[in-house]
Design a protein around this motif. Sequence first.
Motif, PDB file in Angstrom:
ATOM      1  N   ASN A  87       0.858  -1.181   0.000  1.00  0.00           N
ATOM      2  CA  ASN A  87       0.000   0.000   0.000  1.00  0.00           C
ATOM      3  C   ASN A  87       0.893   1.228   0.000  1.00  0.00           C
ATOM      4  O   ASN A  87       1.598   1.502   0.978  1.00  0.00           O
ATOM      5  CB  ASN A  87      -0.910  -0.006   1.235  1.00  0.00           C
ATOM      6  N   CYS A  88       0.880   1.968  -1.099  1.00  0.00           N
ATOM      7  CA  CYS A  88       1.780   3.118  -1.258  1.00  0.00           C
ATOM      8  C   CYS A  88       1.436   4.260  -0.304  1.00  0.00           C
ATOM      9  O   CYS A  88       2.262   5.158  -0.093  1.00  0.00           O
ATOM     10  CB  CYS A  88       1.739   3.620  -2.707  1.00  0.00           C
ATOM     11  N   ALA A  89       0.218   4.258   0.254  1.00  0.00           N
ATOM     12  CA  ALA A  89      -0.189   5.336   1.154  1.00  0.00           C
ATOM     13  C   ALA A  89       0.141   5.010   2.603  1.00  0.00           C
ATOM     14  O   ALA A  89       0.000   5.860   3.479  1.00  0.00           O
ATOM     15  CB  ALA A  89      -1.692   5.594   1.016  1.00  0.00           C
ATOM     16  N   ALA A  90       0.595   3.787   2.873  1.00  0.00           N
ATOM     17  CA  ALA A  90       0.778   3.350   4.256  1.00  0.00           C
ATOM     18  C   ALA A  90       2.141   3.709   4.823  1.00  0.00           C
ATOM     19  O   ALA A  90       2.335   3.662   6.031  1.00  0.00           O
ATOM     20  CB  ALA A  90       0.567   1.837   4.351  1.00  0.00           C
ATOM     21  N   GLY A 109      -2.041   6.495  -6.435  1.00  0.00           N
ATOM     22  CA  GLY A 109      -2.265   7.931  -6.565  1.00  0.00           C
ATOM     23  C   GLY A 109      -1.651   8.740  -5.445  1.00  0.00           C
ATOM     24  O   GLY A 109      -1.523   9.963  -5.553  1.00  0.00           O
ATOM     25  N   ASP A 110      -1.271   8.093  -4.333  1.00  0.00           N
ATOM     26  CA  ASP A 110      -0.678   8.797  -3.202  1.00  0.00           C
ATOM     27  C   ASP A 110       0.847   8.785  -3.240  1.00  0.00           C
ATOM     28  O   ASP A 110       1.497   9.231  -2.298  1.00  0.00           O
ATOM     29  CB  ASP A 110      -1.154   8.172  -1.890  1.00  0.00           C
ATOM     30  N   LEU A 111       1.429   8.269  -4.331  1.00  0.00           N
ATOM     31  CA  LEU A 111       2.880   8.214  -4.458  1.00  0.00           C
ATOM     32  C   LEU A 111       3.437   9.626  -4.655  1.00  0.00           C
ATOM     33  O   LEU A 111       2.872  10.428  -5.401  1.00  0.00           O
ATOM     34  CB  LEU A 111       3.252   7.343  -5.659  1.00  0.00           C
ATOM     35  N   ILE A 144       0.883  -4.194 -11.525  1.00  0.00           N
ATOM     36  CA  ILE A 144      -0.553  -3.913 -11.463  1.00  0.00           C
ATOM     37  C   ILE A 144      -0.737  -2.872 -10.372  1.00  0.00           C
ATOM     38  O   ILE A 144      -0.271  -3.063  -9.247  1.00  0.00           O
ATOM     39  CB  ILE A 144      -1.381  -5.174 -11.136  1.00  0.00           C
ATOM     40  N   SER A 145      -1.353  -1.762 -10.695  1.00  0.00           N
ATOM     41  CA  SER A 145      -1.555  -0.697  -9.713  1.00  0.00           C
ATOM     42  C   SER A 145      -3.041  -0.442  -9.532  1.00  0.00           C
ATOM     43  O   SER A 145      -3.864  -0.840 -10.356  1.00  0.00           O
ATOM     44  CB  SER A 145      -0.848   0.591 -10.160  1.00  0.00           C
ATOM     45  N   ALA A 146      -3.378   0.210  -8.425  1.00  0.00           N
ATOM     46  CA  ALA A 146      -4.787   0.483  -8.124  1.00  0.00           C
ATOM     47  C   ALA A 146      -4.910   1.820  -7.419  1.00  0.00           C
ATOM     48  O   ALA A 146      -3.981   2.261  -6.727  1.00  0.00           O
ATOM     49  CB  ALA A 146      -5.373  -0.627  -7.255  1.00  0.00           C
ATOM     50  N   THR A 147      -6.040   2.468  -7.605  1.00  0.00           N
ATOM     51  CA  THR A 147      -6.291   3.747  -6.943  1.00  0.00           C
ATOM     52  C   THR A 147      -7.784   4.021  -6.884  1.00  0.00           C
ATOM     53  O   THR A 147      -8.546   3.543  -7.735  1.00  0.00           O
ATOM     54  CB  THR A 147      -5.583   4.903  -7.686  1.00  0.00           C
ATOM     55  N   ASN A 148      -8.182   4.781  -5.869  1.00  0.00           N
ATOM     56  CA  ASN A 148      -9.568   5.267  -5.816  1.00  0.00           C
ATOM     57  C   ASN A 148      -9.628   6.744  -6.184  1.00  0.00           C
ATOM     58  O   ASN A 148     -10.690   7.360  -6.114  1.00  0.00           O
ATOM     59  CB  ASN A 148     -10.177   5.036  -4.420  1.00  0.00           C
TER      60      ASN A 148
END
Length: 641
Positions: free
Chosen positions: A381-384, A428-430, A463-467
């Motif tokens: 989790n890139c935001a963690a 998206g938080d990177l 594989i990446s993911a974002t809200n």
Amino acid sequence: MILPKIGLISTGTRFSKIAGELAKELGINLIINDYKNTDITVMLKKWENGCTVEAVVTCENIADQLHGKIKLPVFTVQISAYEVLIALNLAKEEGRKIILAELDYLSPRIDISGLASTLDLDIEPLIYHEKDELIRQLNIMQGNFDALVSTTVSAVECAGEVGLPAFLIHCDQLLIKDALEKAIQLTGISRRNVRLCKSLQAILENAYDGILAVDERGKIAIFNPVAERIIGLSTDAVLEQPITKVIESNYACKKIVGNGAATNSETIEINGLTFTINRIPVTIYNQSGLVVTFQVTEKIRRIENSLRKKINHQGLTAHYRFSDIIGRSAMIEETIREARKYTRSDATVLITGESGTGKELFAQSIHNESARRNGPFVAINCAALPEGLLESELFGYEEGAFTGAKKGGKQGLFALANEGTIFLDEIGDLSLTLQAHLLRVLQQKEIMPVGSQRVIPVDVRVISATNRNLQEAVEKSEFRMDLYYRLNVLHLHIPSLRMRMEDLPLLFKHFYQRLTGSDQSQELYIVEKVLEEQKSYLWPGNIRELEGFVERYAALGEEDTTTYKTLRSLFNKLKKNMQVESPLYDKHMLVIKLGSMEDMEKQIIEQAAEMVEGGKGELAKVLGLSRTTLWKKLKKVDMTG
């Protein structure tokens, strides 16, 4: 497929035009530069340093001038005697006295005297540097000559200005095509060599054995990281060094190399450790070389077991498959069909959708049905994590890279995911800095650990993911456009639960049965009787929120199986909390008058604005729009005041 990148140094418009047409036919990315309008030294450095082109095509005369100035392969288009003969024969119709005008860097290679004798022509060579200079000379020579021929368009244009008939020596299309085809063949060979080198480097970097190779010159040509650790010397210190010099100063290396004779599974002892040695003499260019592989058997076995436990402990495996995705709605079935198509490719996938829709579930399913199914699946989790820690987690670090770094360094998640898949959640938080690093990984297929000067090739599917809405983030300069397009090669959008309410009963029963272990039809029937009521709730937390709700219900147990008091009580609290959070929940807005879409949209926005207490940010939130989108709509309907 990436098209071959060929640079063309052109001597005229026709040359460029023919080469451009052939490039389309041959499938070449052709970058054209005119010799006279370009600083050749600056251009060549730009081409080489930026890896802009893989080969250069130009005429024979310019190719001579490039000698020693460029490391790129150069392919020449020779001047065709046949084309010169055609031009001279046409000029002969105007008279016998012909001027052969050429730029000072394009002296002809054809035997003009022989052609002149054959055609009974009197040819006067004329070398010029600038058009103005040529016009002055032609004015002086006017009346003494009948026509002009040249390989350059500029000379023909100058002749026209002074009223002298002129004929252009055209480029030979077949010779241009031949040069371009040779350039394509060489770039193909070069690319294969690069891939082989990267594959070899990856093998050496990730091999469990120490590997040392001596070339035909008696110098060390290969010395991998395991050899570094066992022998105690750095790669930089031994590469290209004579093996005789190295073994004189290093006891371990001397024992491992021995007398250079062939051996299989020979056991030696160094500093209390037992090594297994394999030596293979090889012949290179009729000279003798040597390849030695070695390992500490017991240590390697412990490392393998430790790494296997670490991978399992960290969850570097994908547990879910498409069969685990619950739902029969047309929307979710179409999403699964689309995701299955993506398993046939190795391209990057960007998964979008609201929080709690099951983005990682789809990522794991894609991995488990892809050709990489036997490789690791690494999720983060890139935001963690803060930026500094996230960089070291993704790319690893060398010993001593920063205060607190582990002895021996640490392998990054990209390296752990080699030959498998890495899932970057909340991409998206990177930070912009890490976005630049990630872009390099996607483009170059290699990583550089923190504190290291060496790059490590990696074979990883991302594989990446974002809200988040990444397109809006790009517009606000919060996300790199080039990275967005690299990540968004294949796009998969996961629908929210409120868009597929027909799946709610199945999901509820699935969670309830998993939590209670119950398969009694009566209990499931009791649950199902109130599921229709739950469709009146929007479930902003999506499937994750529903799962938490079912877990809460299963933990409390049903108080009254006749009225389902517990379930209804929990559900009413859920709705009440939503009504407090959103002033528009359970309120109705009407389109009072039918009209254009803009008119009806204006009616809805006006009604919502009256209900919402707060500014434009709160209005955008309850309407499910970004502030930018809302502002554009308000401006369109003149409500920005």
